[in-house]
Design a protein around this motif. Structure first.
Motif, PDB file in Angstrom:
ATOM      1  N   SER A   1      -0.279 -10.398   6.250  1.00 53.93           N
ATOM      2  CA  SER A   1      -0.059 -10.733   5.141  1.00 53.93           C
ATOM      3  C   SER A   1       1.642 -11.802   5.261  1.00 53.93           C
TER       4      SER A   1
ATOM      5  N   ASN B   1       1.036  -1.638   0.022  1.00 51.51           N
ATOM      6  CA  ASN B   1      -0.223   0.237  -0.029  1.00 51.51           C
ATOM      7  C   ASN B   1       0.798   1.660  -0.100  1.00 51.51           C
TER       8      ASN B   1
ATOM      9  N   GLN C   1       0.466  -4.224   6.576  1.00 53.61           N
ATOM     10  CA  GLN C   1       0.318  -4.677   6.390  1.00 53.61           C
ATOM     11  C   GLN C   1      -0.165  -6.033   7.763  1.00 53.61           C
TER      12      GLN C   1
END
Length: 255
Positions: A156, A36, A152
């Motif tokens: 993740s 992200n 994350q």
């Protein structure tokens, strides 16, 4: 302070050459992981020598992410061992975890992922072979885990470890640090269940890369099978599987 940090990350991202950003895009695609905040990814691969040569561009090296990634890796491995090795004592768990998170192991993980190709190095470090330096490769692997955790979370990180690290534990890649045969013998003696016997049942591959398949029996009952590059390694792996099998039987009996 937070706004300044985010501003610095944005500046670092925008000042990276396009070819480098494209390389990191390729890395994310290859790993099946998409950050992200890609600045965290860049940061994970930024060596202090690169920062020193680009002071005006306000890059940040990966040392803090490495510190975090070290803890994240230990947690992930600890959780896995706790869940999969119910018969292993605390001292044995600690010894096995230490073998998994040591520098030589991290270098292997890093090389498997070709992380060395993506490290941002200063010219001097590059010329002296820094890209293949074991300590640097190990640090980058940990820094990547730290970056992924911030971006994350363990949601993740755990699947990543399940792909890269945990399978090697499951196939006994670290069995050389654990004396599973002695541990199995102790378990059997405690219950006076009979005599253990190891038998090589198959030899695979050419002479220069031979592998051995070994089974371990308790009386007439086969408990485990092991595959190894030597007879000793195959026996250790068979003993490890046998310990797991005895643990499963005990759990079923309690249920």
């Amino acid at each position: 302070m937070i706004n300044n940090r985010h501003s610095n990350e944005k500046n670092a991202r925008s000042t990276l050459p396009l070819v480098i950003r494209n390389q990191f895009d390729e890395l994310q695609k290859r790993l099946g992981i998409h950050f992200n905040n890609t600045s965290l990814l860049y940061n994970a691969f930024t060596h202090s020598s690169y920062v020193n040569e680009h002071r005006r561009k306000k890059f940040t090296d990966n040392e803090r992410l490495e510190f975090l990634g070290d803890a994240v890796l230990e947690l992930g491995v600890s959780r896995f061992l706790y869940a999969t090795e119910p018969n292993m004592a605390e001292g044995e768990l600690t010894k096995l975890r230490a073998a998994i998170v040591c520098e030589p192991s991290l270098v292997k993980f890093s090389n498997e992922l070709e992380f060395g190709n993506y490290i941002l190095l200063g010219k001097g470090e590059e010329q002296t072979g820094g890209r293949m330096r074991p300590a640097l490769l190990a640090d980058v692997f940990e820094a990547f885990l730290g970056a992924l955790y911030i971006d994350q979370g363990m949601e993740s990180v755990t699947p990543f470890l399940e792909t890269i690290v945990f399978p090697k534990i499951s196939v006994g890649a670290f069995s050389h640090v654990m004396d599973y045969k002695s541990r199995l013998q102790e378990i059997v003696q405690q219950k006076n269940n009979g005599q253990l016997q190891y038998e090589i049942i198959e030899e695979k591959g050419p002479a220069h890369a031979k592998k051995f398949v070994t089974i371990v029996r308790l009386g007439e009952t086969q408990l485990g099978t092991g595959l190894g590059r030597s007879k000793k390694e195959a026996e250790q792996e068979a003993a490890r599987h046998a310990i797991q099998e005895l643990g499963n039987r005990q759990a079923e009996g309690e249920n």
